[in-house]
Design an enzyme around this catalytic site. Structure first.
Site, short mmCIF file in Angstrom:
data_model
loop_
_atom_site.label_atom_id
_atom_site.label_comp_id
_atom_site.label_asym_id
_atom_site.label_seq_id
_atom_site.Cartn_x
_atom_site.Cartn_y
_atom_site.Cartn_z
N SER A 148 0.86 -1.18 0.00
CA SER A 148 0.00 0.00 0.00
C SER A 148 0.89 1.23 0.00
CB SER A 148 -0.89 -0.02 1.25
OG SER A 148 -1.61 1.18 1.36
N LYS A 174 -1.09 -0.92 -4.45
CA LYS A 174 -2.30 -0.14 -4.12
C LYS A 174 -1.84 1.27 -3.85
CE LYS A 174 -4.68 0.06 0.34
NZ LYS A 174 -5.42 -0.75 1.34
N LYS A 176 -2.98 5.15 -2.57
CA LYS A 176 -4.00 5.93 -1.86
C LYS A 176 -4.42 7.09 -2.76
CE LYS A 176 -4.02 3.83 2.20
NZ LYS A 176 -5.23 3.29 2.83
N ASP A 201 -7.22 3.13 -3.10
CA ASP A 201 -7.93 3.17 -1.82
C ASP A 201 -8.21 4.61 -1.45
OD1 ASP A 201 -8.98 2.79 0.70
OD2 ASP A 201 -7.18 1.88 1.57
N ASN A 203 -10.17 5.61 1.29
CA ASN A 203 -10.44 5.83 2.72
C ASN A 203 -11.58 6.83 2.94
OD1 ASN A 203 -7.14 5.14 3.09
ND2 ASN A 203 -8.56 4.17 4.50
N GLU A 226 -11.22 0.83 -3.43
CA GLU A 226 -11.49 0.50 -2.03
C GLU A 226 -12.11 1.69 -1.31
OE1 GLU A 226 -7.90 -0.93 -0.23
OE2 GLU A 226 -8.71 -0.93 1.80
N ASP A 251 -13.87 -1.64 2.83
CA ASP A 251 -12.93 -1.82 3.95
C ASP A 251 -13.64 -1.32 5.21
OD1 ASP A 251 -10.93 -1.55 5.86
OD2 ASP A 251 -9.56 -0.37 4.65
N LYS A 275 -9.99 -7.26 7.57
CA LYS A 275 -9.00 -6.89 8.59
C LYS A 275 -9.53 -7.37 9.92
CE LYS A 275 -7.45 -2.49 6.59
NZ LYS A 275 -7.69 -1.03 6.61
N GLY A 303 -4.34 -4.35 5.88
CA GLY A 303 -3.29 -4.14 6.88
C GLY A 303 -3.54 -2.87 7.65
O1 SMG Z 1 -0.46 -2.32 6.77
O2 SMG Z 1 0.33 -2.15 4.76
C1 SMG Z 1 -0.38 -1.76 5.68
C2 SMG Z 1 -1.25 -0.55 5.45
C3 SMG Z 1 -2.31 -0.82 4.49
O3 SMG Z 1 -3.30 1.04 3.44
C4 SMG Z 1 -3.31 0.31 4.39
N1 SMG Z 1 -4.17 0.45 5.40
O4 SMG Z 1 -7.35 1.78 4.60
O5 SMG Z 1 -6.45 -0.03 4.02
C5 SMG Z 1 -6.39 1.03 4.63
C6 SMG Z 1 -5.19 1.45 5.41
C7 SMG Z 1 -5.55 1.73 6.83
C8 SMG Z 1 -4.46 2.26 7.64
S1 SMG Z 1 -4.20 3.89 7.27
C9 SMG Z 1 -3.21 4.51 8.47
MG MG Z 2 -8.42 0.69 3.10
#
Ligand code: SMG
Ligand code: MG
Length: 381
Positions: A148, A174, A176, A201, A203, A226, A251, A275, A303
């Site tokens: 990510s 992936k 953001k 992703d 969020n 995502e 997610d 998760k 993650g």
């Molecule tokens: O653990 O590799 C990892 C991070 C993966 O992008 C990741 N996590 O929304 O999926 C998600 C984010 C949440 C954590 S953001 C601080």
């Molecule tokens: Mg996510």
């Protein structure tokens, strides 16, 4: 689908630590930038030995409503006392499968529940001489590893960072995204690296009013988008999914087996990110996996910048048969120069090895753990 019953444990004490682990590089999402991972580590002290878990909250309630010092408070005030009371010889000891039920009266706080359950599960598995992977139903010895990638200064910088991960061997990227940093960033990565497995992703950074912009992403042939909308926007996600060719993956919205069932029933997602922290534990995560597998919906393991504890457990979970897409289970060194386990997860030919040792399959590096600890408390029965 979990294997045979595990031995109950006599829970004598629970140690909680807040850790600060510096990240090797800042990690930027639509909700902000992290440079230090703040996380809680749980040690369940039982008559048969210790078990370890991780509460994956962040410093601030930005990814979800949970945050470290809220977790710290609710764990000490309510959740740990409930477990200590239940885990006595007089009350028949504590089975890992019973943890969720003991904590169920307390609303929410799923990341805390997941971390506590993992610690009890680990203690019980170690006592039984069994691995978490075998217990959860893992069918693979290694899993493909995706990474990510946070939002960078500009698309050119993003391309440089992605190139580094591809050179390391990561098999899926992936990125953001957020409003204003979506189409151009995705286009730059596609232009630089062609047909690599790529997903985005958001969020929760968009609303339905952004549907036209999000539809522009269709031309990039992404694996999925995502969580474009808010956590509780299940119906809006279904509406958006009808307007996009890119598969919608949820997610933040998938907080439980029930939430997963509802989302699938409403066609709000055609892919699910699982998760354990977000859904209240690894056992609930397996139930969501089973539901999705039955429904023919692909899942992958998300993650939360886990330490070696949660990262090992995620590798075990991601080895279940329904995890048909590469997850965010990257090598420890993608985030940390020094992990808190003696054998941090590494990348080998784009894959991560599923731990086979007892319990979560990794041992704690006590010196590294102490170095990262900024607060510690032990609650006893
Ligand atoms: O653990 O590799 C990892 C991070 C993966 O992008 C990741 N996590 O929304 O999926 C998600 C984010 C949440 C954590 S953001 C601080
Ligand atoms: Mg996510």
């Amino acid at each position: 689908m979990t294997a045979s019953a595990l031995p109950p444990v006599a829970l004598q004490a629970v140690e909680l630590r807040v850790l600060h682990l510096p990240l090797v590089a800042p990690f930027t999402t639509s909700f902000g930038t992290e440079t230090v991972r703040e996380v809680i580590v749980v040690r369940a002290r039982t008559a048969d030995g210790d078990g370890w878990g991780e509460i994956v909250t962040q410093h601030a309630p930005l990814y979800s409503s949970e945050y470290t010092h809220g977790a710290w408070d609710v764990a000490q005030r309510f959740l740990v006392p409930a477990l200590l009371e239940r885990g006595t010889p007089a009350s028949g000891l504590l089975r890992p499968e019973a943890v969720a039920g003991v904590l169920e009266p307390f609303v929410g706080h799923r990341m805390v529940k997941a971390g506590l359950e993992l610690a009890v599960l680990d203690a019980s598995l170690r006592a039984a001489g069994r691995s978490l992977a075998a217990h959860l139903g893992a069918v693979h010895e290694t899993i493909p590893s995706g990474v990510s990638v946070g939002i960078q200064r500009d698309p050119a910088a993003l391309v440089d960072v992605v190139r580094g991960y591809l050179d390391e061997g990561y098999v899926r990227i992936k990125i953001k995204i957020k409003p204003g940093r979506d189409v151009a960033d995705t286009a730059a990565v596609r232009a630089a690296f062609g047909d690599i497995p790529l997903q985005v992703d958001a969020n929760s950074a968009y609303t339905l009013a952004d549907a036209d912009t999000l539809a522009e992403l269709d031309r990039f042939g992404l694996l999925l988008i995502e969580q474009p909308l808010q956590e509780d926007d299940i119906v809006d996600h279904a509406t958006l999914a009808r307007r996009l060719r890119t598969p919608v993956c949820l997610d933040e919205s998938i907080t439980s087996l029930k939430a997963a069932r509802d989302a699938l029933a409403l066609n709000a997602a055609s892919v699910v990110n699982i998760k354990a922290g977000r859904v209240g534990g690894y056992l609930e995560a397996v139930r969501i996996h089973d539901l999705c597998r039955e429904a023919g919906v692909p899942v992958w393991c998300g993650g939360m910048l886990e330490t070696g504890i949660g990262r090992a457990a995620n590798a075990a979970l991601a080895a279940l048969p329904g995890f048909t897409l590469p997850g965010d289970v990257s090598a420890s060194n993608r985030f940390y120069a020094r992990d808190i386990v003696t054998e941090p997860i590494v990348l080998e030919d784009g894959r991560v090895r599923v731990p086979t040792g007892v319990g979560i399959g990794v041992e704690i590096d006590a010196a590294a753990l102490d170095e990262a600890t900024i607060e510690r408390v032990e609650l006893r029965r």
